[in-house]
Design an enzyme around this catalytic site. Sequence first.
Site, PDB file in Angstrom:
ATOM      1  N   GLU A   1       7.634  60.420  71.573  1.00  0.00           N
ATOM      2  CA  GLU A   1       7.334  59.545  70.428  1.00  0.00           C
ATOM      3  C   GLU A   1       5.951  58.913  70.572  1.00  0.00           C
ATOM      4  O   GLU A   1       5.539  58.607  71.677  1.00  0.00           O
ATOM      5  CB  GLU A   1       8.403  58.439  70.352  1.00  0.00           C
TER       6      GLU A   1
ATOM      7  N   ARG B   1      18.421  58.676  72.757  1.00  0.00           N
ATOM      8  CA  ARG B   1      17.051  58.808  73.232  1.00  0.00           C
ATOM      9  C   ARG B   1      16.634  60.270  73.065  1.00  0.00           C
ATOM     10  O   ARG B   1      17.462  61.164  73.191  1.00  0.00           O
ATOM     11  CB  ARG B   1      16.928  58.416  74.710  1.00  0.00           C
TER      12      ARG B   1
ATOM     13  N   HIS C   1      12.328  56.466  64.957  1.00  0.00           N
ATOM     14  CA  HIS C   1      12.955  55.534  65.906  1.00  0.00           C
ATOM     15  C   HIS C   1      13.198  54.192  65.209  1.00  0.00           C
ATOM     16  O   HIS C   1      12.702  53.142  65.661  1.00  0.00           O
ATOM     17  CB  HIS C   1      12.098  55.336  67.161  1.00  0.00           C
TER      18      HIS C   1
END
Lengths: 328, 328
Positions: free
Chosen positions: A274, A245, A292
């Site tokens: 993000e 993460r 991602h």
Amino acid sequence: MASSDQHQSPETTNLQLVLVHRYPRFGNSFLSKLQTRYRVFDPVDESDPSLLPLSGSVRVMLCLGPTPVTSETLDKYPNLECIVGTSAGYDHFDLAECRRRGIRITGAGDSFSEDAADLAVGLLIDVLRRVSAADRFVRAGSWPVKGIFPLGSKVGGKRVGIVGLGSIGSRIGKRLEAFGCSIAYTSKRMKPNVSFPFHSNIHDLAINSDVLILCCALTNETHHIVGKEVLTALGKEGIVINVGRGALIDEEELVQFLKRGEIGGAGLDVYENEPHVPKELFGLDNVVLSPHAAVVTPESFNALEELFTYNLEAFFSNKPLRAQIECE
Amino acid sequence: MASSDQHQSPETTNLQLVLVHRYPRFGNSFLSKLQTRYRVFDPVDESDPSLLPLSGSVRVMLCLGPTPVTSETLDKYPNLECIVGTSAGYDHFDLAECRRRGIRITGAGDSFSEDAADLAVGLLIDVLRRVSAADRFVRAGSWPVKGIFPLGSKVGGKRVGIVGLGSIGSRIGKRLEAFGCSIAYTSKRMKPNVSFPFHSNIHDLAINSDVLILCCALTNETHHIVGKEVLTALGKEGIVINVGRGALIDEEELVQFLKRGEIGGAGLDVYENEPHVPKELFGLDNVVLSPHAAVVTPESFNALEELFTYNLEAFFSNKPLRAQIECE
């Protein structure tokens, strides 16, 4: 055979109720199949307001992707007993609140582990051997003009420190052993039956590694686990790979280290904010930036669908759940 | 101790003569070290014309990189007995002519095999998981605008066909097994003690593979070994990786297959007309382009330097050579 109870359609009487909790952009592909087996209560889709009064009776939630489940979310569904999740991480769940309410949670289990491990290794080879930078060099037409492309660095012999030796980390270790890397790790606890050397903290691991690969869960303890001190310990030639993460890394600090050349390179699939990626990274040749995407292949989505379909059925038939998360 | 033969310097009397055969851009880093051990005859460097008459007496050539050694080259050095090469391939040598003249040749042996295998795997992960394309997507600022990046394809489970199971190919197989790929191969002969299934020709291999990885030598037999038929056999989702030599593939045909979407993707380190890469590839997202960089890491250059230093010494002391090439 005709039902004796002719005034209700089988669609609404015989099917169990499942709440789907999702961002609008997630999960459309799963929903139509789900609707053949369950009565689907999907608050994102407001076309059927008749379902809204069901909030009080819904017992199971299918949570698609990292859609946040907060205490406020839970207040809307007072009889919720189980959340069937679909994500490798679980930082989007208020775990303490779920524990307090006795709600069981499942995750993606191993569905995504191979994909994430593959991308971690892909990012590492890419940073060491400068694959994306080489591709840019060729596409820009620089090869005939500039000649030889700068040397990369060999994969074999690198000391790789894995942060979080769970189902992703152990698969990364297995892959990189085949390249001749030497593997060590840190984790909440030393793992039984694992021959890789264990370090009790990330700082010691960083001092003894050429590469750090982050693939642990994001928790209060692991937030910004990579900051100034760890980056300094990793050193000028050190490389950071993050498929966990974004907030595992103090991103601002990492950007400064990269800009000043105080670290060798980075391969990042996740970021603190993000879909926003620090623009300072866009001009650097020693970073590889992925949006991602560690866990998105059709094969993994199939495995995931199988898992959550199983868990929904298991919930309604009181069988044991798979890939249950400890709400500790 | 003073020499009794005072009118000659030790540099010219005691040192053995080595001819260095190279393109001007190659090998400058090796030369100074070489000059401490040998009397170096380097026709590229015209600063010492006194060496030219030595052409007739030179017995060993250090051939740097893929510098061509033709029959005309050999005519200049009639007493040449041995070529110490530094390249993984040997299509730049006129092998038949060397055999006829009884000249022994050595190559890079395993020095570059790990690098080449690493890059082959890196290119494959990159094409399947769209790493370079993802990096372009992020750097272009597209993530916040376009949202989700298209799915890649899983590495594990892919049927990988290796063309040439030598020191590079066998290392590729070992690495990709750790990812859960199933490996098969074709080669001049079936290898003893290899458990991977063997196909006697590349067409059969292609039919049974999702991915073809080219890592064989370029010879008359392997020139354009991948053309229309093999690409058709590999199919619409098939992927080609080339870390061997450009002319193993009919490049024009490959470009057409890629443009028409009749093949899934390609990861290329080598091309038919280097440093020129077909411009039609620059706009495609399913190809990864590397500038013949499979075998350039400092670690491999060190291993190579050790090997050719050993072979030069072995030549002069009549010891067996390492990494000798069969001039068949």
